[in-house]
Structure formats: C-alpha cells, structure tokens
Write a protein that holds these residues in place. Structure first.
Motif, short mmCIF file in Angstrom:
data_model
loop_
_atom_site.label_atom_id
_atom_site.label_comp_id
_atom_site.label_asym_id
_atom_site.label_seq_id
_atom_site.Cartn_x
_atom_site.Cartn_y
_atom_site.Cartn_z
N UNK A 1 42.75 -95.92 63.87
CA UNK A 1 41.75 -94.89 64.13
C UNK A 1 42.32 -93.61 64.75
N UNK A 2 43.63 -93.35 64.57
CA UNK A 2 44.26 -92.18 65.18
C UNK A 2 44.27 -90.98 64.23
N UNK A 3 43.41 -90.97 63.24
CA UNK A 3 43.49 -90.02 62.14
C UNK A 3 42.61 -88.79 62.31
N UNK A 4 41.74 -88.76 63.29
CA UNK A 4 40.65 -87.77 63.28
C UNK A 4 41.12 -86.33 63.45
N UNK A 5 42.34 -86.11 63.96
CA UNK A 5 42.84 -84.75 64.11
C UNK A 5 43.19 -84.12 62.77
N UNK A 6 43.53 -84.94 61.77
CA UNK A 6 44.08 -84.41 60.52
C UNK A 6 43.07 -83.60 59.71
N UNK A 7 41.85 -84.10 59.45
CA UNK A 7 40.91 -83.27 58.69
C UNK A 7 40.60 -81.93 59.37
N UNK A 8 40.50 -81.94 60.71
CA UNK A 8 40.24 -80.69 61.42
C UNK A 8 41.42 -79.73 61.29
N UNK A 9 42.63 -80.26 61.43
CA UNK A 9 43.81 -79.40 61.33
C UNK A 9 43.94 -78.80 59.94
N UNK A 10 43.75 -79.61 58.91
CA UNK A 10 43.87 -79.10 57.54
C UNK A 10 42.78 -78.08 57.21
N UNK A 11 41.57 -78.34 57.65
CA UNK A 11 40.47 -77.44 57.28
C UNK A 11 40.61 -76.07 57.92
N UNK A 12 41.32 -75.97 59.05
CA UNK A 12 41.47 -74.69 59.74
C UNK A 12 42.83 -74.05 59.54
N UNK A 13 43.84 -74.80 59.15
CA UNK A 13 45.20 -74.25 59.03
C UNK A 13 45.32 -73.35 57.81
N UNK A 14 46.20 -72.34 57.86
CA UNK A 14 46.51 -71.57 56.65
C UNK A 14 47.07 -72.49 55.58
N UNK A 15 46.94 -72.08 54.32
CA UNK A 15 47.35 -72.95 53.21
C UNK A 15 48.82 -73.32 53.32
N UNK B 1 39.08 -80.55 53.67
CA UNK B 1 38.78 -81.81 54.37
C UNK B 1 38.79 -82.97 53.38
N UNK B 2 38.30 -82.74 52.17
CA UNK B 2 38.34 -83.80 51.16
C UNK B 2 39.80 -84.15 50.84
N UNK B 3 40.64 -83.13 50.72
CA UNK B 3 42.06 -83.39 50.46
C UNK B 3 42.72 -84.09 51.64
N UNK B 4 42.29 -83.76 52.86
CA UNK B 4 42.87 -84.39 54.04
C UNK B 4 42.58 -85.89 54.05
N UNK B 5 41.35 -86.28 53.74
CA UNK B 5 41.03 -87.70 53.68
C UNK B 5 41.76 -88.38 52.54
N UNK B 6 42.00 -87.66 51.46
CA UNK B 6 42.80 -88.20 50.37
C UNK B 6 44.22 -88.50 50.85
#
Length: 534
Positions: free
Chosen positions: A230-244, A304-309
C-alpha cells in the motif's frame, strides 16, 4: 590512443553533474542557449555510455566488470566504487536514452530554464550512479541526491496541485530511504569486519533472523519507490502534476531503481530471507496488478490512469522475482526495461496532448484523431505495447513471467495456478482501460476543449522523433528479445545460483507453516535450470 585504464564509469557518473555547473553562467537571456547546451550534454553522456559498454563490456561474464575503486571518505570507510554487470548495464543504457529524450522533450520550458536543466542533469548523474555504484553507503547517497531534483521539478514546474504532490513524494521516498540506511549500516557492521562494499556484504554469513530484519527494511524502502501496495499512493499524484518530461524519467527510470535494488540487495545479498519472503512478493505482485488495474478504470485524468497502469505493470516484476526460475527473473528484468520505454513514450504523448489542449481530463476530450492523426497513430502504438500486444516488448516480458511462475519447482501447483490466474486478470483488464482511454481521447464526438481549439497542430517532427526513439526498441525487443536478454542472461543465472542451496534446505523442512507454498525436495533439483529467453 584510448586507454582501458581510463576511469570510464566514474566519468559516466560525474559527467552530467559537471556539465550542469556552467549552466548559470551561459550567455543569453532566453532559453535557446541553455536548452541546446543541456541537450548536447545529454547526447554526449549517452554516447559515452554506449561507447564504454560497447567497447569494454563482455556479455558472457556474469561478474563485475570495469571495476574502479578510489578512497573517498576513509575516516568512515566510504569508497568511490563503481562497476558494471548484467543487472546495471541495460538499466544505465535505459536511463541514458530516456533522460536524453526527456531533455529534448523539455524544449519549450520557459520558466527558470537554467534551474530546470541544471536539475535534469544532476538527476541524470544520480540515477546512473545508483545503477553503477558498488558501495552500499554510496548507493544511499546517490539515492538521496536523486530525490531533491524530482521534488523541485514537480513543485516548481508542475500543475495546480504541484506542491501537494511534491511534498507527498518527498515524504514517502525520504522516509523510505531511512530504511535503506538502517539496513545498510546493520549489514555493514554485522560480524567481525566492517565493510560497505556490495561484494563483501554478499559474502557475509548473516543469521536468518538478521537477514529477515535487513530484508524487511530494504523491501519497505524499495516498495515505496517501485511502488508496492500500500505504499503506492504518492505515484498517481506525482504523475498527474509533474511536467511530461519529469514523468518520463519518473516512470521510465526511477521506478526501475527500486526493482534494481530488490534484485541487487534483497535477492543477491540476502538469499535465505528471499526464500522466506518470495511467496509474499508473488502475492503482493498479484495485488498490485488487480488493484491498480481496477483503479485505472476510475481515473478521468489521463496521467493518473497511466500511473495506475505503471503500478500494475510493476506487479509482474514482483512475480518474476518470486518465481525462482531464470526465465521468471529474466522476464522481470525485461519487464523493467520494456516498461521503462513504454511508460516514457506514454507520458511523453500525454504531454503532447496537454500542450495542445491544456487539460488532462478525458471527459473534455474526444474526436482528436481528426485533428491529430499522427499523434493518434503514435498513441495507439504505445497503448498496444502497454497492453502487451504480440510483437511488442511487453508481450515477451509478461509471458516470460507467466512461464517462469508456471515452470517453477519452488511452489505447489495450487499456489502457482492461483498466482497465474489472478495475474491474468490484469492482462484482461489492461486492454479494456487502455482502449477505453484511446476511445475517449481520439474517437467519438468532438470534446468541449477540442471545439475551442480549431487550429490544433498535429505532432511536430521533434516530438515524432522522441516517440519513435522509444517505440523502435519496444518493437525490436518484441520481435527479437535477445537484443535485451543477452545483456543479463549470465547474471540472472548467477543470481539464482545464490539461492539454490537455501532452497534445498527449505525443501527438507516442508512441515513449517510458512513454507506451505514450497514444493517437495524431489522437485527442487531443477530449480535453477538455465532456461533463457531467446
């Protein structure tokens, strides 16, 4: 005349950092000079990586090559030790390709360009250093140095919630890093001798309780970065806000640092503990795949969809690590390489979409195929690779993981079937959420944002070049996997040899409850048969 005594690996590690130092003093007030200089530095570094490995590295040698050792801080026993082997070399090449293309993808950065490119080059040095260093304290330092540029790149150049995402990233990863330091110091001071060298640490005869302690600390640290539920929750937030461009590096390289750490430290240095924990890694891998795939359906934000992928795809890495077969572990390493390329191109194309539409909300998009047919073609190819279409690298890596688990003699039939069936759910779900993503962006009625942008430009030549550079090796590896697997075949066999004796001992104790998934002694004999992906 070129000397083989030249410190090639040290140069590879330090060159991007040294190249970043003149950036504040470059002439000109716009970003043209800075971006051209940064790109030249990135290309020079990548060329240096290819030259060094192409000229001096032997694919048939499973041991360390190009070893360099220099005293750094002798008062605490810290040495600058770098070397390459089959685990590090392909990931260094992946890092060089993705990071150099990320610099090219940042061509339109106008806010504080000097600081931006300085941070990219600093991160370039740190991530290469993580893969090449052979000192566990040096590994920790490189790991920490890499965190700061990512935090600043997200918090300064990210989206509306960039500070929240950046703070969450640094908190999760910095706290995880503490576990690396604790485990590293415990391993270094264990026994009669003190050493931070990877080779010395692997040769120490740790007790099983100590191995489990160190393994637990390292798996928490690497589990945050991989990430493992369950240590994954930072990743979708980081990806959705980070530059490409930052998302390209984050998904393409930084997540692979955690997989590399598990393979290098947890499995190679602590094989006894790995035998105990491997069944739980397989279970966590299945949780990653199913949980993240189901969550991907609920994401309207493209990134965020790509992050969960990405989280789901990393689950296959855990299953491969737990398989105890060369084909399984080879598939896991290939999955890291494959996903690094595929995720990088997917996040890059999401940046192309955002640059035209200024939104990542798929509910506002639609009908873009008519406006951007070339971008649609690249996006479709990347999505096909991500859903593991035959002929793409993702198919080879995932099928290898399945075969590795299916042919493993380390588990009972019931356990193997359960893992394979549950993991296959992810294989079914990924085409659904990826094809749905394509439909919502490119097909159907024209979205609200698209209607307001009648003169939308298709993908530019520079952007097509970046996407092609990432997709060509995806197709090449998919058609001829040995392009990648031959770089680490010898090393993966050597790593599994480390656990053979432990597995035999465990098989002699099948009555222990924690080994309910472990097979009988008779089936352990073929555990490390050298099955290689061709």
């Amino acid at each position: 005349m070129i000397s083989e005594q030249f410190p090639w690996l040290t140069t590879i590690v330090l060159f991007p950092f040294l190249a970043s130092l003149p950036i504040p003093f470059l002439p000109g007030n716009d970003n043209k000079v800075v971006r051209s200089y940064a790109l030249a530095a990135g290309l020079a570094e990548f060329a240096l990586i290819l030259f060094t490995f192409g000229r001096y590295y032997s694919l048939q040698d499973a041991g360390l090559q190009l070893v360099e050792t220099y005293q750094w801080v002798p008062q605490i026993g810290l040495n600058w030790t770098v070397a390459a082997d089959g685990l590090s070399m392909p990931l260094v090449i992946l890092s060089g390709l993705v990071t150099t293309l990320a610099i090219l993808a940042s061509w339109n950065i106008s806010t504080k360009p000097r600081l931006y490119y300085f941070l990219l080059l600093l991160m370039y040095s740190a991530q290469v250093g993580v893969f090449l260093c052979q000192d566990i304290l040096m590994f920790f330092l490189m790991w920490e140095v890499e965190l700061v540029p990512v935090y600043l790149l997200i918090s300064i150049w990210g989206g509306k919630k960039r500070r929240y995402a950046a703070t969450k990233f640094i908190l999760y990863t910095a706290i995880g890093s503490i576990f690396i330091l604790v485990s590293a110091l415990a391993m270094a001071f264990y026994g009669d001798t003190v050493s931070f060298n990877f080779t010395d640490l692997a040769l120490k005869e740790y007790s099983l309780p100590f191995q489990l302690f160190a393994y637990a600390g390292l798996i928490v640290a690497f589990g945050v970065k991989l990430p493992i539920f369950p240590f994954h929750t930072w990743l979708p937030d980081a990806h959705s806000e980070a530059p490409a461009a930052v998302s390209m590096i984050l998904a393409g390289v930084l997540l692979k640092m955690a997989g590399y750490g598990i393979l290098r430290m947890n499995i190679e240095m602590l094989p006894d503990a790995h035998v105990f924990v491997a069944p739980f890694l397989a279970i966590l891998g299945v949780v990653n795949i199913v949980y993240a795939s189901l969550n991907a359906f609920g994401q309207d934000n493209l990134k965020r969809r790509m992050a969960y992928s990405s989280i789901a795809h990393m689950g296959f890495v855990l299953i491969g690590f737990a398989a105890f077969t060369t084909v399984g572990i080879s598939g896991a390493v290939l999955q890291m390489i494959s996903h690094g390329l595929i995720a990088a191109v997917m996040f890059f194309l999401s940046g192309v979409t955002y640059e035209r539409t200024h939104t990542l909300d798929m509910t506002e998009l639609g009908g873009m195929a008519r406006k951007m047919p070339a971008a649609f073609a690249f996006f479709t190819a990347a999505a096909m690779a991500s859903l593991a279409l035959p002929g793409m690298s993702g198919f080879v890596s995932e099928i290898a993981v399945f075969l590795g688990m299916a042919t493993s003699d380390a588990y009972t039939l019931t356990f193997k079937v359960s893992i394979i069936v549950l993991a296959a759910i992810g294989v079914v779900l990924s085409p659904i959420y990826l094809l749905t993503m394509l439909r919502r962006i490119f097909y159907g009625d024209t979205g609200e944002v698209i209607e307001k942008t009648p003169l939308m430009l298709d993908i530019r030549p520079r952007e097509s070049f970046i996407a092609a550079c990432l997709l060509v090796p995806v197709i090449g590896i998919g058609l001829y996997p040995k392009l990648a697997t031959q770089t680490y075949d010898a090393k993966t066999v050597a790593v599994l040899d480390r656990v053979q004796d432990t597995m035999v001992l465990i098989a002699d104790q099948p009555d222990q409850p924690m080994f309910s998934a472990i097979a009988s002694p008779e089936r352990t004999a073929s555990l490390v048969a050298p099955t290689i992906i061709e």
